[in-house]
Scaffold this motif. Structure first.
Motif, PDB file in Angstrom:
ATOM      1  N   ASN A  20       0.761  -1.254   0.163  1.00  0.00           N
ATOM      2  CA  ASN A  20       0.017  -0.017  -0.126  1.00  0.00           C
ATOM      3  C   ASN A  20       0.907   1.212   0.085  1.00  0.00           C
ATOM      4  OD1 ASN A  20      -2.563  -1.318  -0.150  1.00  0.00           O
ATOM      5  ND2 ASN A  20      -2.913  -1.170   2.219  1.00  0.00           N
TER       6      ASN A  20
ATOM      7  N   ASP B  91       2.512   2.085  -3.354  1.00  0.00           N
ATOM      8  CA  ASP B  91       1.702   2.778  -4.340  1.00  0.00           C
ATOM      9  C   ASP B  91       1.988   4.328  -4.190  1.00  0.00           C
ATOM     10  OD1 ASP B  91       0.988   0.407  -5.294  1.00  0.00           O
ATOM     11  OD2 ASP B  91      -1.171   0.415  -4.337  1.00  0.00           O
TER      12      ASP B  91
ATOM     13  N   ALA C  66      14.912 -10.707  -2.194  1.00  0.00           N
ATOM     14  CA  ALA C  66      15.123 -10.007  -3.210  1.00  0.00           C
ATOM     15  C   ALA C  66      14.064 -10.480  -4.585  1.00  0.00           C
ATOM     16  CB  ALA C  66      16.509 -10.318  -3.857  1.00  0.00           C
TER      17      ALA C  66
ATOM     18  N   TYR D 281      11.276 -11.229  -4.095  1.00  0.00           N
ATOM     19  CA  TYR D 281       9.784 -10.498  -3.786  1.00  0.00           C
ATOM     20  C   TYR D 281       9.957  -9.336  -3.956  1.00  0.00           C
ATOM     21  CZ  TYR D 281       5.376  -9.635  -1.604  1.00  0.00           C
ATOM     22  OH  TYR D 281       4.309  -8.873  -1.291  1.00  0.00           O
TER      23      TYR D 281
ATOM     24  N   ASN E 247      11.786  -7.384  -5.690  1.00  0.00           N
ATOM     25  CA  ASN E 247      11.883  -6.586  -7.201  1.00  0.00           C
ATOM     26  C   ASN E 247      10.626  -7.131  -7.735  1.00  0.00           C
ATOM     27  OD1 ASN E 247      14.546  -5.472  -6.928  1.00  0.00           O
ATOM     28  ND2 ASN E 247      15.168  -7.719  -7.168  1.00  0.00           N
ATOM     29  N   GLY E 248       9.876  -8.393  -7.586  1.00  0.00           N
ATOM     30  CA  GLY E 248       8.785  -8.731  -8.145  1.00  0.00           C
ATOM     31  C   GLY E 248       7.787  -7.815  -8.151  1.00  0.00           C
ATOM     32  N   GLN E 249       7.750  -7.023  -6.754  1.00  0.00           N
ATOM     33  CA  GLN E 249       6.677  -6.107  -6.413  1.00  0.00           C
ATOM     34  C   GLN E 249       7.043  -4.746  -6.710  1.00  0.00           C
ATOM     35  OE1 GLN E 249       3.885  -7.027  -5.158  1.00  0.00           O
ATOM     36  NE2 GLN E 249       4.314  -9.102  -5.003  1.00  0.00           N
ATOM     37  N   SER E 250       8.570  -4.613  -7.294  1.00  0.00           N
ATOM     38  CA  SER E 250       8.891  -3.226  -7.782  1.00  0.00           C
ATOM     39  C   SER E 250       8.899  -2.425  -6.844  1.00  0.00           C
ATOM     40  CB  SER E 250       8.049  -2.646  -8.880  1.00  0.00           C
ATOM     41  OG  SER E 250       7.684  -3.519  -9.901  1.00  0.00           O
TER      42      SER E 250
ATOM     43  N   GLU F 217      10.636   0.257  -4.247  1.00  0.00           N
ATOM     44  CA  GLU F 217      11.952   1.164  -4.318  1.00  0.00           C
ATOM     45  C   GLU F 217      12.566   1.407  -2.798  1.00  0.00           C
ATOM     46  OE1 GLU F 217      12.878   2.391  -7.085  1.00  0.00           O
ATOM     47  OE2 GLU F 217      11.156   1.403  -8.491  1.00  0.00           O
TER      48      GLU F 217
END
Lengths: 169, 550
Positions: free
Chosen positions: A67, A70, A98, A100, A102-105, A107
């Protein structure tokens, strides 16, 4: 002797009043590439820092960080805040951190605390547990657990801190 | 007159001097910080013959602890007071009474760091050494002794330790001696500093001593183990591999087998924005390692062997058939794919769609028995490295998560599970459990503060206890309150009647404090409600939990 006692009383009395605010303890954790990293190196140029304890097996933790993710760009633009996500995944799951993240992008700055050393040093019972640090690195707020909407309260506090306002009650 | 002046002067300078000292003392003390945390769990138990729950004689059981840590620049010291009056059901019964179960002092001076007293430690992936705590489960194998860490140059870390392990409020018999070295090549060698490929290599030696007090066998009093590992990463790709070997270590766990033990673990991952892939494999042969050869259950483990399976959080998946690692022998593989369909794409829609695939397979190792009449090595078997034994576990699952609108979010999960009850749970003459599990989860946000979360779960199986269904409703008023209702329903049970496991809970949290009150039946496992995950033992009755961090 009495004077010494009095002196000690003064010293300790003084101490309880002005005892240093807690800062991040200096503990060795791992980067997502499993390199050693000392948490004393975490800084954000005088801007607030969010330190969030999470795990790949903890769904409320992932809800919270997804959340916030976003809105994270807007948060950074507006306040300069930095979120440091500390995964408490152990050897069973630390290799999945890592992929997970990166998979979720995400930052965020992500570190792994596989044996709970930082978790112990910061007195964390359960995840998710969020700490908020002011521009000087003092821990000024914390929150255990996550419910939908908690991120709005967190961001209000971050905004106050970025303006240099105090958030103590 | 002069003498009065002198006295006065002396007095003033003394005051001045002591004032300076006091100021210095103040300054030093003012840098000090005390942090810590507290937790108390209490449960009133009710007799509940329908689910086989008995009321303990005490009726009311409590666990609690308080951690206090004092830190002042490079110095820190701490204690943990623990109290079990008596230990809650499901907790190891060795916990009885109260006391200081953990105390330490440590300092760091330049490159040297020393800890005396109790400490936790992990070498690499923990294959040969991991001392850690899991308070919610009563797991604690802390070492009591001395640990020294030294940073030799950039990127070289050395750790040496000696001590005995915690056994409830006592200590285990054995002495653990351990040494670890880690080299981060890119930090150590100037020429590699800017290379894209990063290499970390590590090695450990761990040895235990325990007196041989067995009249029948000649037991090794010193048992040594070794581990070597490497982590190689380059951009999006990383590889983590570790191999461990242990000399003969006859114990209660392995039936006094004199065979050497070995364990290998390898994990590779690839990840980029929106995509993560992870593959892992391991083989374990006779690698239970405890500081007391006669210890059982969760006592006095020196090493740690994680299960190579997904750690589920939905309660039917997490608590009914969770795989437990088999230190005597196991071969396992696991794969994970995480993919996010981007916002605006055909499958991504307005908000994006997340997909997670996971599969894991675990088998026993191959074993050929050795006839003791033909071979006096006291090795009980030989094992073909690449051949598997019987199946222990399989889990294939998929999860799709989707934000439907500003207010609605959904998650769908399906898992197919095969579970060997005989080996994993030690039951006799029972079939392999084959189960299909489906979970639907939805979150609806009324506004910024009010939201409701719903879960529906079904587990279908013809074996063991038959089918289960679970419904959860959780209402939260951010940031302080939540209320939740859970019902788990066991139906088509070949062995018993249909049974509901209902549970109502409510909680309040503010800053680092949290209070939870619950009533009802509860299963063991990782229990996630009201935004917190905690590992809890099975329970029934009225439950109160208070946690605080400060």
């Amino acid at each position: 002797m009495k004077k010494v006692l009095f002196g000690l009383l003064v010293v300790f009395g003084f101490q309880t009043n002005t005892m240093a605010q807690s800062k991040l303890p200096a503990v060795e954790v791992k980067t997502m590439e499993f390199e050693s990293f000392n948490t004393s190196e975490i800084s954000n140029d005088g801007k607030p820092i969010i330190v969030n304890f999470w795990a790949t097996w903890c769904s409320p933790c992932k809800r919270e960080l997804n959340n916030i993710s976003d809105m994270y760009e807007d948060w950074v633009d507006e306040t300069g805040v930095k979120l440091v996500a500390i995964s408490i995944d152990d050897a069973r799951n630390m290799g999945k951190v890592a992929p997970y993240v990166n998979g979720q992008s995400w930052e965020y700055d992500v570190y792994i605390d596989p044996n709970g050393d930082l978790k112990r040093a910061m007195g964390v019972n359960n995840v998710p547990h969020t700490f908020l640090l002011d521009g000087k690195g003092n821990i000024v707020w914390q929150h255990n657990s996550y419910s939908e909407g908690d991120e709005y309260e967190l961001f209000e506090l971050v905004k106050k801190l970025s303006k240099g306002e105090s958030i103590s009650k | 007159m002069n003498s009065i002046k002198l006295t006065l002067l002396a007095g003033i300078s003394l005051i001045g001097f002591s004032a300076i000292q006091a100021q210095e003392v103040k300054d030093i003390l003012n840098q000090g910080k005390i942090t810590g945390n507290f937790q108390v769990d209490a449960q009133y138990y009710q007799e509940d013959s329908a689910i086989g729950a008995v009321q303990p004689n005490e009726e009311f059981l409590t666990n609690g602890f308080l951690n206090l840590i004092y830190t002042n620049s490079g110095f820190s010291a701490g204690i943990r007071y623990e109290s079990y009056q008596n230990a809650m059901l499901g907790f190891p019964t060795g916990y009885k009474g109260s006391g200081i179960a953990y105390r330490f002092a440590s300092f760091t001076k330049d490159d040297l760091s020393v800890t005396v007293g109790n400490f936790y430690e992990q070498f690499g992936n923990g294959l040969v050494l991991r001392a850690y705590e899991e308070r919610g489960l009563g797991y604690d194998n802390a070492i009591d002794g001395i640990r020294v860490k030294y940073k030799l140059f950039n990127g070289i870390e050395l750790t040496g330790l000696v001590g005995q392990q915690r056994l409830y409020f006592e200590k285990g018999d054995g002495i653990v001696r351990a040494f670890n070295a880690n080299i981060n090549f890119n930090e150590t060698f100037e020429s590699l500093k800017d290379k894209k490929t990063k290499v970390i290599v590590g090695g450990s030696v761990v040895s235990k001593f325990q007196e041989d007090n067995n009249p029948d066998l000649i037991l090794p009093e010193n048992v040594a183990s070794f581990a070597g590992r490497t982590i190689i990463s380059r951009g999006k790709v990383s590889l983590n591999a570790e191999y461990a070997f242990k000399y003969n270590d006859p114990s209660l766990d392995n039936g006094y087998n004199y065979k050497n033990g070995e364990a290998a673990f390898i994990q590779a991952s690839y990840s980029q924005k929106g995509l993560g892939v992870s593959l892992a494999a391991k083989r374990v042969d006779n690698f239970s390692f405890r500081s007391d050869r006669d210890a059982s259950q969760q006592d006095l483990f020196i090493n740690y062997q994680p299960a190579l399976t997904k750690q589920h959080t939905y309660n039917l998946l997490a608590t009914l058939y969770p795989y437990a690692t088999q230190p005597n022998g196991e071969m396992a593989v696991q794969g994970d794919v995480i993919y996010t369909f981007a916002k605006g794409s055909l499958l991504g829609g307005k908000y994006g769609t997340g997909v997670q695939l996971n599969a894991s397979f675990a088998y026993d190792i191959n074993r050929d028995s050795i006839n003791p009449l033909e071979d006096d090595s006291r090795n009980l078997y030989t094992s073909n490295y690449f051949e598997t034994g019987q199946r222990l576990f399989r889990d294939m699952n998929i999860q799709i998560s989707k934000k439907l609108s500003k207010d609605w979010k959904m998650k769908l999960t399906y898992a197919n599970i095969l579970f060997n009850q005989e080996v994993v749970q030690g039951k006799a003459d029972v079939p392999m459990v084959s189960a299909h599990v489906g979970v639907a989860e939805a979150t609806y946000k009324f506004n910024m503060r009010n939201s409701i979360r719903m879960e529906g779960q079904v587990l279908l199986t013809e074996q063991d206890q038959g089918n289960w269904a679970t419904g959860i409703l959780e209402y939260s008023y951010s940031p302080h309150w939540f209320v939740a209702v859970i019902d788990q329903f066991n139906y088509d049970n070949p062995k018993g009647a249909e049974e509901h496991y209902y549970n109502v809970s409510a909680g309040y949290n503010n800053q680092g404090n949290r209070i939870t009150l619950a009533y009802g039946r509860q299963r063991a496992g990782i229990f996630c409600v009201g935004g917190v995950c905690r590992e809890v033992p099975a329970a029934n009755g009225l439950y109160l939990s208070i946690t605080s961090s400060f």
